[in-house]
Scaffold this active site. Structure first.
Site, short mmCIF file in Angstrom:
data_model
loop_
_atom_site.label_atom_id
_atom_site.label_comp_id
_atom_site.label_asym_id
_atom_site.label_seq_id
_atom_site.Cartn_x
_atom_site.Cartn_y
_atom_site.Cartn_z
N PHE A 13 9.86 -1.97 7.79
CA PHE A 13 9.57 -1.01 8.87
C PHE A 13 10.85 -0.39 9.45
CE2 PHE A 13 8.72 -1.21 13.69
CZ PHE A 13 8.41 0.14 13.78
N THR A 133 16.86 -10.12 17.37
CA THR A 133 15.72 -9.83 18.24
C THR A 133 15.91 -10.41 19.64
OG1 THR A 133 13.38 -10.38 18.54
CG2 THR A 133 14.65 -11.93 17.25
N ASP A 134 15.22 -9.82 20.60
CA ASP A 134 15.26 -10.36 21.97
C ASP A 134 14.57 -11.73 22.06
OD1 ASP A 134 12.63 -9.50 21.70
OD2 ASP A 134 12.62 -8.22 23.48
N GLU A 135 13.75 -12.06 21.04
CA GLU A 135 12.97 -13.32 21.12
C GLU A 135 13.87 -14.55 21.10
OE1 GLU A 135 9.47 -13.56 18.75
OE2 GLU A 135 8.99 -11.45 19.02
N TYR A 182 9.84 -18.35 14.02
CA TYR A 182 10.53 -17.07 13.72
C TYR A 182 11.78 -16.92 14.58
CZ TYR A 182 11.62 -12.11 14.46
OH TYR A 182 12.29 -10.92 14.61
N LYS A 186 15.79 -16.82 13.64
CA LYS A 186 16.67 -15.69 13.96
C LYS A 186 17.84 -16.19 14.83
CE LYS A 186 16.29 -11.82 13.21
NZ LYS A 186 16.70 -10.96 12.04
N GLY A 315 2.34 -21.24 21.63
CA GLY A 315 3.70 -21.00 22.15
C GLY A 315 3.96 -19.56 22.54
P1 NAD Z 1 9.62 -6.04 8.21
O1 NAD Z 1 8.90 -7.34 8.05
O2 NAD Z 1 8.85 -4.78 8.35
O3 NAD Z 1 10.65 -5.83 6.99
C1 NAD Z 1 11.42 -6.87 6.47
C2 NAD Z 1 11.99 -6.41 5.14
O4 NAD Z 1 12.82 -7.45 4.64
C3 NAD Z 1 10.92 -6.15 4.06
O5 NAD Z 1 11.21 -4.95 3.39
C4 NAD Z 1 11.05 -7.35 3.14
O6 NAD Z 1 10.69 -7.05 1.79
C5 NAD Z 1 12.54 -7.65 3.26
N1 NAD Z 1 12.83 -9.04 2.92
C6 NAD Z 1 12.20 -10.17 3.36
N2 NAD Z 1 12.74 -11.25 2.78
C7 NAD Z 1 13.75 -10.81 1.96
C8 NAD Z 1 14.68 -11.46 1.11
N3 NAD Z 1 14.67 -12.80 0.95
N4 NAD Z 1 15.59 -10.72 0.45
C9 NAD Z 1 15.60 -9.36 0.59
N5 NAD Z 1 14.71 -8.69 1.36
C10 NAD Z 1 13.80 -9.42 2.05
O7 NAD Z 1 10.59 -6.26 9.46
P2 NAD Z 1 11.01 -5.26 10.62
O8 NAD Z 1 9.99 -5.30 11.69
O9 NAD Z 1 11.41 -3.95 10.04
O10 NAD Z 1 12.31 -6.01 11.17
C11 NAD Z 1 13.58 -5.80 10.56
C12 NAD Z 1 14.62 -6.65 11.26
O11 NAD Z 1 14.66 -6.30 12.64
C13 NAD Z 1 14.33 -8.13 11.23
O12 NAD Z 1 15.54 -8.80 11.04
C14 NAD Z 1 13.74 -8.45 12.59
O13 NAD Z 1 13.99 -9.77 12.96
C15 NAD Z 1 14.46 -7.44 13.45
N6 NAD Z 1 13.75 -6.98 14.64
C16 NAD Z 1 12.48 -6.48 14.56
C17 NAD Z 1 11.85 -5.98 15.70
C18 NAD Z 1 10.46 -5.39 15.63
O14 NAD Z 1 9.89 -5.09 16.68
N7 NAD Z 1 9.87 -5.18 14.47
C19 NAD Z 1 12.53 -6.01 16.92
C20 NAD Z 1 13.82 -6.55 16.98
C21 NAD Z 1 14.42 -7.01 15.83
O1 DAU Z 2 10.54 -8.63 20.52
C1 DAU Z 2 10.92 -8.28 19.23
C2 DAU Z 2 9.93 -8.83 18.24
O2 DAU Z 2 8.75 -8.07 18.36
C3 DAU Z 2 10.44 -8.82 16.81
O3 DAU Z 2 11.55 -9.65 16.71
C4 DAU Z 2 9.35 -9.28 15.84
O4 DAU Z 2 9.81 -9.16 14.50
C5 DAU Z 2 8.14 -8.40 16.04
O5 DAU Z 2 7.08 -8.85 15.20
C6 DAU Z 2 7.69 -8.41 17.50
O6 DAU Z 2 7.15 -9.71 17.86
P1 DAU Z 2 5.81 -9.86 18.73
O7 DAU Z 2 5.22 -11.17 18.47
O8 DAU Z 2 6.07 -9.47 20.15
O9 DAU Z 2 4.95 -8.65 18.07
P2 DAU Z 2 3.41 -8.56 17.63
O10 DAU Z 2 3.15 -7.15 17.27
O11 DAU Z 2 3.03 -9.62 16.67
O12 DAU Z 2 2.64 -8.88 18.99
C7 DAU Z 2 2.86 -8.11 20.17
C8 DAU Z 2 2.05 -8.75 21.28
O13 DAU Z 2 0.64 -8.57 21.00
C9 DAU Z 2 2.25 -10.25 21.40
O14 DAU Z 2 2.21 -10.62 22.78
C10 DAU Z 2 1.04 -10.85 20.68
C11 DAU Z 2 -0.05 -9.81 20.90
N1 DAU Z 2 -1.03 -9.68 19.79
C12 DAU Z 2 -0.56 -9.47 18.54
C13 DAU Z 2 -1.42 -9.35 17.47
C14 DAU Z 2 -0.91 -9.12 16.06
C15 DAU Z 2 -2.39 -9.73 20.07
O15 DAU Z 2 -2.83 -9.89 21.22
N2 DAU Z 2 -3.26 -9.60 19.00
C16 DAU Z 2 -2.83 -9.42 17.71
O16 DAU Z 2 -3.67 -9.33 16.79
#
Ligand code: NAD
Ligand code: DAU
Length: 376
Positions: A13, A133-135, A182, A186, A315
């Site tokens: 993504f 991530t902020d998590e 997760y 991280k 959690g």
């Molecule tokens: P995503 O799950 O959409 O994408 C992860 C990508 O990493 C995929 O393309 C997957 O194929 C690749 N990947 C997984 N394992 C691999 C491996 N062993 N070798 C090579 N490639 C591999 O994730 P995202 O939501 O785009 O997040 C990207 C980064 O940003 C992550 O490190 C995540 O922790 C961080 N992040 C995400 C969010 C969010 O809201 N999505 C917020 C803050 C930080």
């Molecule tokens: O804060 C950054 C993080 O945000 C990233 O590091 C993670 O990669 C990313 O997945 C995201 O984590 P969250 O757990 O916050 O995102 P998610 O979209 O899974 O869930 C957002 C909120 O919605 C969370 O409080 C859980 C809730 N939720 C999620 C799903 C999938 C629901 O209530 N129902 C659902 O089906």
């Protein structure tokens, strides 16, 4: 300046937005998208870049140290932007080992490869950028459940809903207190990155960002999952009471921050990225229903009954809220998009790209690699 940069996780993504930004903005750079193509990696996310002279895709697992090292040597890589990870909290609860392997050992493998390539020639002009991530900071108290005016405003939080649900925010010097497998993985990877800076002098930078939303997000995460379910009139599984708070940022604003920090961030530093844009899940969900129904021409309230309260996530972190003032004041970054506008743009994108959603939910997207690369 000519540079050769590996972007890991570039088929996911956020990674796909970063790859697109770099390929289009820096034609003089060689951009190598390195991705294992797990269930979350999708080459359809990068279709528009195929054939560009400064773009290359390499199917590599970051845990495969030899493969990473030889690619780095072959391509004379001088920059790594590391996004590859297992990223979904619910999956980490079911399968923590995969998260430890990819997020911790995979990061270590990249760090060691970078060090072995760069240490002998000197670190001048090199950069290892780790996206986190902020998590990792854990969860904040919700001392203001009804919301109060937040102390800071950005473009992201400038709409009708402008609230903070507590006095405390995540700052860069906060102690790490991850709760999910997760975020624990991280957090561990962040520690390794810092250790490589402090021990070997590797020029690293770490950023911790809040929840991203926008096009190309895998529909297991809240926003794309719910838009898809509203479109198909399927139940919307709200965890617990829907009271948990997340701080949302449009993905292209995150990609712009990554570009800025890659080029101008100080080695050894950490920057938080977020827009002071806190929302309770239930309020995001109601906004998604209103927006999707309006864009589909359905009457207001038509899909409200899809909301289904289900057992809470184990959690489940209560509140995330990022303090991004360091990035704003030191490097001049600002979010560019207000949240309700960003949600409208995002919902419109998923509705205009229903074939992308159907391809992902049916599993068809996993054939793209074979179709595009097998015979090359
Ligand atoms: P995503 O799950 O959409 O994408 C992860 C990508 O990493 C995929 O393309 C997957 O194929 C690749 N990947 C997984 N394992 C691999 C491996 N062993 N070798 C090579 N490639 C591999 O994730 P995202 O939501 O785009 O997040 C990207 C980064 O940003 C992550 O490190 C995540 O922790 C961080 N992040 C995400 C969010 C969010 O809201 N999505 C917020 C803050 C930080
Ligand atoms: O804060 C950054 C993080 O945000 C990233 O590091 C993670 O990669 C990313 O997945 C995201 O984590 P969250 O757990 O916050 O995102 P998610 O979209 O899974 O869930 C957002 C909120 O919605 C969370 O409080 C859980 C809730 N939720 C999620 C799903 C999938 C629901 O209530 N129902 C659902 O089906």
């Amino acid at each position: 300046m000519k540079r050769s940069i590996i972007i890991t996780g570039g088929a996911g993504f956020i990674g796909s937005h970063v790859v697109r930004l770099f390929v289009n903005k820096y034609p003089e750079y060689q951009i190598i998208c390195l991705d294992k193509l797990t269930y979350a990696g999708n080459l359809a996310n990068l279709k528009d870049l195929e054939g560009k002279p400064n773009y290359k895709f390499e199917k590599v697992d970051i845990c495969d140290f030899d493969a990473v090292l030889s690619l780095m040597k072959l391509e004379k890589v001088d920059g790594i932007i590391h996004l590859a990870a297992e990223s979904h909290v619910d999956r980490s609860i079911k399968d923590p080992f995969t998260f430890a392997k990819t997020n911790v050992l995979g990061t270590l493998s990249l760090l060691q490869a970078a060090r072995l390539c760069w240490e002998p020639v000197g670190y001048e002009g090199k950069r290892f950028y780790h996206i986190s991530t902020d998590e990792v900071y854990g969860a904040l108290e919700m001392t203001r459940p009804d919301g109060v005016n937040p102390p800071f405003t950005t473009k992201a939080s400038s709409g009708s809903h402008h609230l903070a649900y507590g006095e405390e925010f995540f700052t860069e010097d906060m102690k790490y207190q991850p709760h999910s497998p997760y975020s624990a993985a991280k957090a561990s990877s962040d520690h390794f990155v810092r250790a490589f800076h402090d021990t070997y002098g590797l020029p690293t930078v770490v950023t911790n960002c809040s929840n991203n939303y926008g096009p190309y997000q895998f529909p297991e995460k809240l926003i794309p999952l719910f838009v898809n379910n509203i479109r198909l009139r399927k139940p919307l599984p709200v965890y617990g009471k829907g009271e948990n708070v997340r701080d949302w940022l449009y993905v292209e604003d995150h990609a712009r921050a990554i570009d800025l920090i890659f080029h101008e961030g100080k080695a050894g530093e950490t920057y938080n990225i977020g827009g002071f844009n806190e929302w309770k899940n239930i309020d995001v969900i109601k906004l998604l229903i209103r927006t999707t129904d309006r864009l589909l021409g359905r009457p207001e309230g038509a899909d409200d009954d899809l909301i289904t309260y289900v057992t809470d996530r184990a959690g489940h972190d209560l509140r995330y809220a990022i303090d991004s003032r360091k990035l704003q004041s030191e490097l001049g970054w600002e979010p560019s998009l207000q949240f309700e506008e960003g949600i409208e743009k995002t919902v419109r994108w998923y509705l205009d790209n229903q074939d992308w959603l159907d391809g992902v939910t049916s599993g068809d997207y996993q054939k793209y690699y074979d179709e595009m690369y097998r015979n090359r």
